[in-house]
Design a protein around this motif. Structure first.
Motif, PDB file in Angstrom:
ATOM      1  N   VAL A 129       0.838  -1.201   0.000  1.00  0.00           N
ATOM      2  CA  VAL A 129       0.000   0.000   0.000  1.00  0.00           C
ATOM      3  C   VAL A 129       0.881   1.262   0.000  1.00  0.00           C
ATOM      4  O   VAL A 129       0.597   2.233  -0.705  1.00  0.00           O
ATOM      5  CB  VAL A 129      -0.982  -0.031   1.189  1.00  0.00           C
ATOM      6  N   ALA A 130       1.980   1.227   0.760  1.00  0.00           N
ATOM      7  CA  ALA A 130       2.880   2.390   0.786  1.00  0.00           C
ATOM      8  C   ALA A 130       3.453   2.647  -0.613  1.00  0.00           C
ATOM      9  O   ALA A 130       3.568   3.790  -1.056  1.00  0.00           O
ATOM     10  CB  ALA A 130       4.007   2.153   1.788  1.00  0.00           C
ATOM     11  N   GLU A 131       3.771   1.573  -1.336  1.00  0.00           N
ATOM     12  CA  GLU A 131       4.319   1.734  -2.697  1.00  0.00           C
ATOM     13  C   GLU A 131       3.245   2.281  -3.639  1.00  0.00           C
ATOM     14  O   GLU A 131       3.531   3.110  -4.501  1.00  0.00           O
ATOM     15  CB  GLU A 131       4.845   0.379  -3.191  1.00  0.00           C
ATOM     16  N   ALA A 132       2.000   1.827  -3.461  1.00  0.00           N
ATOM     17  CA  ALA A 132       0.899   2.352  -4.290  1.00  0.00           C
ATOM     18  C   ALA A 132       0.722   3.849  -4.028  1.00  0.00           C
ATOM     19  O   ALA A 132       0.456   4.637  -4.949  1.00  0.00           O
ATOM     20  CB  ALA A 132      -0.395   1.594  -3.984  1.00  0.00           C
ATOM     21  N   GLU A 133       0.886   4.256  -2.777  1.00  0.00           N
ATOM     22  CA  GLU A 133       0.760   5.686  -2.444  1.00  0.00           C
ATOM     23  C   GLU A 133       1.913   6.489  -3.071  1.00  0.00           C
ATOM     24  O   GLU A 133       1.705   7.593  -3.580  1.00  0.00           O
ATOM     25  CB  GLU A 133       0.729   5.871  -0.923  1.00  0.00           C
ATOM     26  N   LEU A 134       3.122   5.925  -3.056  1.00  0.00           N
ATOM     27  CA  LEU A 134       4.264   6.596  -3.705  1.00  0.00           C
ATOM     28  C   LEU A 134       4.001   6.757  -5.200  1.00  0.00           C
ATOM     29  O   LEU A 134       4.293   7.797  -5.789  1.00  0.00           O
ATOM     30  CB  LEU A 134       5.535   5.758  -3.531  1.00  0.00           C
ATOM     31  N   LEU A 135       3.458   5.708  -5.784  1.00  0.00           N
ATOM     32  CA  LEU A 135       3.149   5.741  -7.214  1.00  0.00           C
ATOM     33  C   LEU A 135       2.118   6.830  -7.498  1.00  0.00           C
ATOM     34  O   LEU A 135       2.250   7.600  -8.457  1.00  0.00           O
ATOM     35  CB  LEU A 135       2.629   4.357  -7.633  1.00  0.00           C
ATOM     36  N   ALA A 136       1.090   6.914  -6.665  1.00  0.00           N
ATOM     37  CA  ALA A 136       0.063   7.952  -6.842  1.00  0.00           C
ATOM     38  C   ALA A 136       0.697   9.338  -6.765  1.00  0.00           C
ATOM     39  O   ALA A 136       0.354  10.239  -7.540  1.00  0.00           O
ATOM     40  CB  ALA A 136      -1.021   7.793  -5.769  1.00  0.00           C
ATOM     41  N   ARG A 137       1.625   9.484  -5.841  1.00  0.00           N
ATOM     42  CA  ARG A 137       2.311  10.786  -5.691  1.00  0.00           C
ATOM     43  C   ARG A 137       3.125  11.105  -6.943  1.00  0.00           C
ATOM     44  O   ARG A 137       3.070  12.209  -7.459  1.00  0.00           O
ATOM     45  CB  ARG A 137       3.202  10.745  -4.449  1.00  0.00           C
ATOM     46  N   ARG A 138       3.851  10.086  -7.437  1.00  0.00           N
ATOM     47  CA  ARG A 138       4.668  10.292  -8.645  1.00  0.00           C
ATOM     48  C   ARG A 138       3.796  10.662  -9.835  1.00  0.00           C
ATOM     49  O   ARG A 138       4.194  11.427 -10.693  1.00  0.00           O
ATOM     50  CB  ARG A 138       5.462   9.023  -8.975  1.00  0.00           C
ATOM     51  N   LEU A 139       2.588  10.094  -9.886  1.00  0.00           N
ATOM     52  CA  LEU A 139       1.672  10.368 -11.005  1.00  0.00           C
ATOM     53  C   LEU A 139       0.855  11.637 -10.769  1.00  0.00           C
ATOM     54  O   LEU A 139      -0.033  11.958 -11.537  1.00  0.00           O
ATOM     55  CB  LEU A 139       0.729   9.169 -11.202  1.00  0.00           C
ATOM     56  N   ARG A 140       1.175  12.334  -9.686  1.00  0.00           N
ATOM     57  CA  ARG A 140       0.492  13.584  -9.308  1.00  0.00           C
ATOM     58  C   ARG A 140      -1.022  13.396  -9.151  1.00  0.00           C
ATOM     59  O   ARG A 140      -1.827  14.262  -9.498  1.00  0.00           O
ATOM     60  CB  ARG A 140       0.777  14.695 -10.331  1.00  0.00           C
ATOM     61  N   LEU A 141      -1.395  12.239  -8.630  1.00  0.00           N
ATOM     62  CA  LEU A 141      -2.811  11.998  -8.341  1.00  0.00           C
ATOM     63  C   LEU A 141      -3.139  12.586  -6.982  1.00  0.00           C
ATOM     64  O   LEU A 141      -2.251  12.849  -6.171  1.00  0.00           O
ATOM     65  CB  LEU A 141      -3.092  10.495  -8.387  1.00  0.00           C
ATOM     66  N   LYS A 142      -4.425  12.760  -6.727  1.00  0.00           N
ATOM     67  CA  LYS A 142      -4.820  13.438  -5.479  1.00  0.00           C
ATOM     68  C   LYS A 142      -5.147  12.467  -4.347  1.00  0.00           C
ATOM     69  O   LYS A 142      -5.062  12.810  -3.172  1.00  0.00           O
ATOM     70  CB  LYS A 142      -6.043  14.312  -5.731  1.00  0.00           C
ATOM     71  N   ARG A 143      -5.549  11.231  -4.721  1.00  0.00           N
ATOM     72  CA  ARG A 143      -6.030  10.312  -3.690  1.00  0.00           C
ATOM     73  C   ARG A 143      -5.698   8.871  -4.048  1.00  0.00           C
ATOM     74  O   ARG A 143      -5.492   8.545  -5.219  1.00  0.00           O
ATOM     75  CB  ARG A 143      -7.563  10.406  -3.572  1.00  0.00           C
ATOM     76  N   VAL A 144      -5.721   8.036  -3.036  1.00  0.00           N
ATOM     77  CA  VAL A 144      -5.751   6.583  -3.265  1.00  0.00           C
ATOM     78  C   VAL A 144      -7.107   6.126  -2.732  1.00  0.00           C
ATOM     79  O   VAL A 144      -7.504   6.526  -1.625  1.00  0.00           O
ATOM     80  CB  VAL A 144      -4.601   5.857  -2.541  1.00  0.00           C
ATOM     81  N   VAL A 145      -7.823   5.355  -3.531  1.00  0.00           N
ATOM     82  CA  VAL A 145      -9.150   4.892  -3.104  1.00  0.00           C
ATOM     83  C   VAL A 145      -9.191   3.369  -3.141  1.00  0.00           C
ATOM     84  O   VAL A 145      -8.440   2.726  -3.884  1.00  0.00           O
ATOM     85  CB  VAL A 145     -10.292   5.469  -3.986  1.00  0.00           C
ATOM     86  N   VAL A 146     -10.077   2.826  -2.326  1.00  0.00           N
ATOM     87  CA  VAL A 146     -10.231   1.374  -2.267  1.00  0.00           C
ATOM     88  C   VAL A 146     -11.661   1.072  -1.848  1.00  0.00           C
ATOM     89  O   VAL A 146     -12.284   1.874  -1.144  1.00  0.00           O
ATOM     90  CB  VAL A 146      -9.186   0.764  -1.290  1.00  0.00           C
ATOM     91  N   ALA A 147     -12.176  -0.045  -2.309  1.00  0.00           N
ATOM     92  CA  ALA A 147     -13.522  -0.464  -1.890  1.00  0.00           C
ATOM     93  C   ALA A 147     -13.422  -1.839  -1.255  1.00  0.00           C
ATOM     94  O   ALA A 147     -12.655  -2.690  -1.704  1.00  0.00           O
ATOM     95  CB  ALA A 147     -14.459  -0.516  -3.095  1.00  0.00           C
ATOM     96  N   THR A 148     -14.187  -2.021  -0.206  1.00  0.00           N
ATOM     97  CA  THR A 148     -14.262  -3.352   0.402  1.00  0.00           C
ATOM     98  C   THR A 148     -15.721  -3.617   0.749  1.00  0.00           C
ATOM     99  O   THR A 148     -16.601  -2.860   0.341  1.00  0.00           O
ATOM    100  CB  THR A 148     -13.291  -3.462   1.611  1.00  0.00           C
ATOM    101  N   THR A 149     -15.977  -4.686   1.467  1.00  0.00           N
ATOM    102  CA  THR A 149     -17.370  -4.993   1.798  1.00  0.00           C
ATOM    103  C   THR A 149     -17.581  -4.902   3.308  1.00  0.00           C
ATOM    104  O   THR A 149     -16.637  -4.937   4.089  1.00  0.00           O
ATOM    105  CB  THR A 149     -17.736  -6.410   1.297  1.00  0.00           C
ATOM    106  N   ASN A 150     -18.846  -4.798   3.695  1.00  0.00           N
ATOM    107  CA  ASN A 150     -19.183  -4.552   5.105  1.00  0.00           C
ATOM    108  C   ASN A 150     -18.618  -5.603   6.050  1.00  0.00           C
ATOM    109  O   ASN A 150     -18.303  -5.323   7.199  1.00  0.00           O
ATOM    110  CB  ASN A 150     -20.712  -4.488   5.272  1.00  0.00           C
ATOM    111  N   ASP A 151     -18.468  -6.845   5.559  1.00  0.00           N
ATOM    112  CA  ASP A 151     -17.986  -7.917   6.446  1.00  0.00           C
ATOM    113  C   ASP A 151     -16.476  -7.891   6.632  1.00  0.00           C
ATOM    114  O   ASP A 151     -15.965  -8.503   7.569  1.00  0.00           O
ATOM    115  CB  ASP A 151     -18.354  -9.286   5.849  1.00  0.00           C
TER     116      ASP A 151
END
Ligand SMILES: CC(C)(COP(=O)(O)OP(=O)(O)OC[C@H]1O[C@@H](n2cnc3c(N)ncnc32)[C@H](O)[C@@H]1OP(=O)(O)O)[C@@H](O)C(=O)NCCC(=O)NCCS
Length: 201
Positions: A129-151
């Protein structure tokens, strides 16, 4: 075509018991409150890299094992994670976890994250997840988003511990896709999609 129940919701994922170390089926798993007595284990270093063609089969196997399928429904779309770009985590030369992602507007969307049960609680998920956040930063994106389920209490815990905030609840979104009641983590009925996000500075 409406996705079948094996594409969403049902989650025969295995987790590893933090007490005895045995693998546990998703429906059989339970939550446990612990204090900081849990010892820190000295484990091999985790290397995270963009998946190469050679890594793809290992990543596919990790997702298939943890999710029971390679199709995911989130943010109103059915997605096949197989052709998606992925990060893989390698420990002792063995793939130990994988994270599939895509770009979604101004965000990097973590579509799937799976750690080999053998290596859970070894830092693998956190490094991915930390690497995905670094990648988002390098790509100048504003957020990292994820979806999961209630359980999926382990995932809700895992992401909130890493500063993700709950943003949306899509009630009955799973039931709408599967047209059937499904039993999730600890036998909790899988019904709703829960979205989380973390702002990238
Ligand atoms: C959710 C999931 C990805 C977490 O992955 P993971 O690799 O176990 O995550 P980490 O090892 O980074 O962190 C888990 C815990 O282990 C702890 N940990 C990490 N390294 C450790 C070490 N060397 N010794 C002791 N504890 C350690 C972390 O501190 C963390 O606990 P905390 O959040 O209370 O601080 C994993 O449980 C999984 O694959 N679940 C099934 C699939 C799933 O639900 N995916 C998410 C859907 S989007």
């Amino acid at each position: 075509m409406s996705p079948s129940s094996d594409q969403f919701g049902a989650k025969p994922a295995v987790l590893r018991c933090s007490r005895c170390g045995r693998f546990v089926d998703w429906e059989e798993a339970q939550l446990q409150v612990v204090c900081t007595c849990r010892p820190h284990l000295d484990l091999p270093p985790v290397l995270v890299r963009e998946a190469t063609d050679q890594d793809r089969e290992a990543a596919r196997a990790l997702f298939a094992r943890d999710f029971g399928r390679t199709k995911i429904v989130a943010f109103g779309e059915v997605m096949d994670i197989e052709p998606m770009p992925s990060l893989v985590a390698v420990m002792s030369n063995e793939p130990s976890g994988a994270l599939a992602y895509r770009l979604l507007g101004d965000a990097l969307h973590i579509v799937a994250l799976a750690t080999d049960p053998m290596w859970q609680r070894s830092g693998v998920g956190g490094y991915l997840v930390a690497e995905a956040e670094l990648l988002a930063r390098r790509l100048r994106l504003k957020r990292v988003v994820v979806a999961t389920t209630n359980d999926n209490l382990p995932a809700l815990y895992f992401y909130q511990r890493r500063s993700y905030r709950l943003t949306d609840l899509v009630p009955e979104s799973v039931t709408a896709h599967t047209h059937a009641q499904q039993s999730g983590f600890a036998g909790i009925p899988v019904r709703d999609e829960i979205r989380l996000a973390k702002a990238i500075d």
